[in-house]
Design an enzyme around this catalytic site. Sequence first.
Site, PDB file in Angstrom:
ATOM      1  N   ALA A   1      51.999  58.233  57.137  1.00 40.68           N
ATOM      2  CA  ALA A   1      50.538  58.118  57.449  1.00 40.68           C
ATOM      3  C   ALA A   1      50.216  56.669  56.893  1.00 40.68           C
ATOM      4  O   ALA A   1      50.735  56.278  55.966  1.00 40.68           O
ATOM      5  CB  ALA A   1      50.532  59.456  56.472  1.00 40.68           C
TER       6      ALA A   1
ATOM      7  N   GLY B   1      53.685  54.770  61.437  1.00 42.59           N
ATOM      8  CA  GLY B   1      55.099  54.541  61.193  1.00 42.59           C
ATOM      9  C   GLY B   1      55.609  54.099  63.022  1.00 42.59           C
ATOM     10  O   GLY B   1      55.132  54.213  64.133  1.00 42.59           O
TER      11      GLY B   1
ATOM     12  N   ASP C   1      41.225  45.504  66.146  1.00 45.09           N
ATOM     13  CA  ASP C   1      42.601  46.209  65.439  1.00 45.09           C
ATOM     14  C   ASP C   1      43.742  46.207  66.053  1.00 45.09           C
ATOM     15  O   ASP C   1      43.478  46.477  66.984  1.00 45.09           O
ATOM     16  CB  ASP C   1      42.291  47.308  64.965  1.00 45.09           C
ATOM     17  CG  ASP C   1      43.088  48.518  64.037  1.00 45.09           C
ATOM     18  OD1 ASP C   1      44.487  47.377  63.104  1.00 45.09           O
ATOM     19  OD2 ASP C   1      43.199  49.387  63.809  1.00 45.09           O
TER      20      ASP C   1
ATOM     21  N   ASP D   1      54.338  48.614  69.095  1.00 44.84           N
ATOM     22  CA  ASP D   1      54.709  49.877  69.464  1.00 44.84           C
ATOM     23  C   ASP D   1      53.699  49.783  70.530  1.00 44.84           C
ATOM     24  O   ASP D   1      54.795  50.783  71.873  1.00 44.84           O
ATOM     25  CB  ASP D   1      54.467  51.054  68.489  1.00 44.84           C
ATOM     26  CG  ASP D   1      54.822  50.242  66.924  1.00 44.84           C
ATOM     27  OD1 ASP D   1      55.862  49.884  66.621  1.00 44.84           O
ATOM     28  OD2 ASP D   1      54.057  51.217  66.354  1.00 44.84           O
TER      29      ASP D   1
ATOM     30  N   GLY E   1      42.914  51.835  64.894  1.00 47.84           N
ATOM     31  CA  GLY E   1      44.000  53.115  64.800  1.00 47.84           C
ATOM     32  C   GLY E   1      45.376  52.265  65.444  1.00 47.84           C
ATOM     33  O   GLY E   1      44.990  51.074  66.142  1.00 47.84           O
TER      34      GLY E   1
ATOM     35  N   SER F   1      44.476  54.771  69.023  1.00 43.09           N
ATOM     36  CA  SER F   1      44.050  53.433  70.153  1.00 43.09           C
ATOM     37  C   SER F   1      44.793  53.279  71.233  1.00 43.09           C
ATOM     38  O   SER F   1      44.459  52.940  72.111  1.00 43.09           O
ATOM     39  CB  SER F   1      44.009  52.217  69.395  1.00 43.09           C
ATOM     40  OG  SER F   1      45.717  51.758  69.133  1.00 43.09           O
TER      41      SER F   1
HETATM   42  O1  RIB Z   1      54.134  49.411  63.874  1.00 41.07           O
HETATM   43  C1  RIB Z   1      52.842  50.150  63.180  1.00 41.07           C
HETATM   44  C2  RIB Z   1      52.920  51.004  61.975  1.00 41.07           C
HETATM   45  O2  RIB Z   1      54.069  49.428  61.058  1.00 41.07           O
HETATM   46  C3  RIB Z   1      52.240  51.173  61.859  1.00 41.07           C
HETATM   47  O3  RIB Z   1      51.391  52.740  62.257  1.00 41.07           O
HETATM   48  C4  RIB Z   1      52.213  51.901  59.775  1.00 41.07           C
HETATM   49  O4  RIB Z   1      53.343  52.763  59.714  1.00 41.07           O
HETATM   50  C5  RIB Z   1      54.097  50.564  59.870  1.00 41.07           C
HETATM   51  O5  RIB Z   1      55.283  50.904  59.590  1.00 41.07           O
END
Ligand code: RIB
Length: 299
Positions: A10, A37, A237, A243, A278, A282
């Site tokens: 979270a 995450g 942001d 990711d 976010g 996003s």
């Molecule tokens: O890579 C971004 C993520 O890193 C965030 O969402 C946060 O949870 C951390 O794990």
Amino acid sequence: MIVVMGSVNADLVSFTKRFPKVGETVSGKDFAMFQGGKGANQAVGVSKLGEEVNFLGLVGNDTFGDFLLKSLKDVGVNTSFVKRVETKSGIASIWVNEEGENSIILSAGANAHLDEEMVSSSGKIFEKADYLLLQLETPLSGIVKASEIAKARGTKVILDPAPAMKLSAELLKNIDYITPNEVEISLISEGEDLIEQIKWLESQGPKALVKAGSNGAYILKAGKMKKFDAFKVKAVDTTGAGDCFNAAFAVSLSRGADIEEACRFAMAAAAISVTRKGAATSFPSQEEVEKFFERMKES
Ligand code: RIB
């Protein structure tokens, strides 16, 4: 089919003009809780781009766990392999400043239980995987195990070495693509400059693609550095942009693109993501990425 294994947190995000100094209090401009995450974000990225995705991760037995599971299901991620453990869920306390930069403190919680034993007992998830996406926010023993299962099955493995740590030769030989940023590559490889570091990583097994944010991306092509220019956008942001990149990179490769085309697709998806608040919230849909390319052609 794409499988993602990794952390789910979270994200408790405070938006502020600037970061406080030690002992100082500053007023925030906004606060929000997002699903985050690195693993879960990558799974959401794949799903939003329209591909089927199975996620392997752990949440705690708390209200954050309920929120995280619902958030993943709501965007179409298959969570039937996500287990709940008798502990707290992973929490990321995040500050985002006016430049869109972030600072993160991570409390691993349930993520710390995604070890070799847990991965071995979840073997079924890997059965139909064409691509497996890994990151480094969960125990290395589980990551090595997952890479071994994938390698034995002929599944392509993409490792995002974040947060960066030294990686064993045993793990690197199972990886097909590795996607560090410029800081991460200097921590996980040997060599004086980027070209030497890429060469060193590639001598260990994987093809390296270096993500350089607003500077673009780099690969080694016929022994020479090839740079991809970044798309110019106004960052609000940047949390989760890496990711988003990896999710889109995997999606594009899984559709038959070569590394260069997949890199451009991933850079476009990540560029869109930094223009919104976010992490996973996003990330763009396939249609949004296509429209972005059209707009870029026109300008
Ligand atoms: O890579 C971004 C993520 O890193 C965030 O969402 C946060 O949870 C951390 O794990």
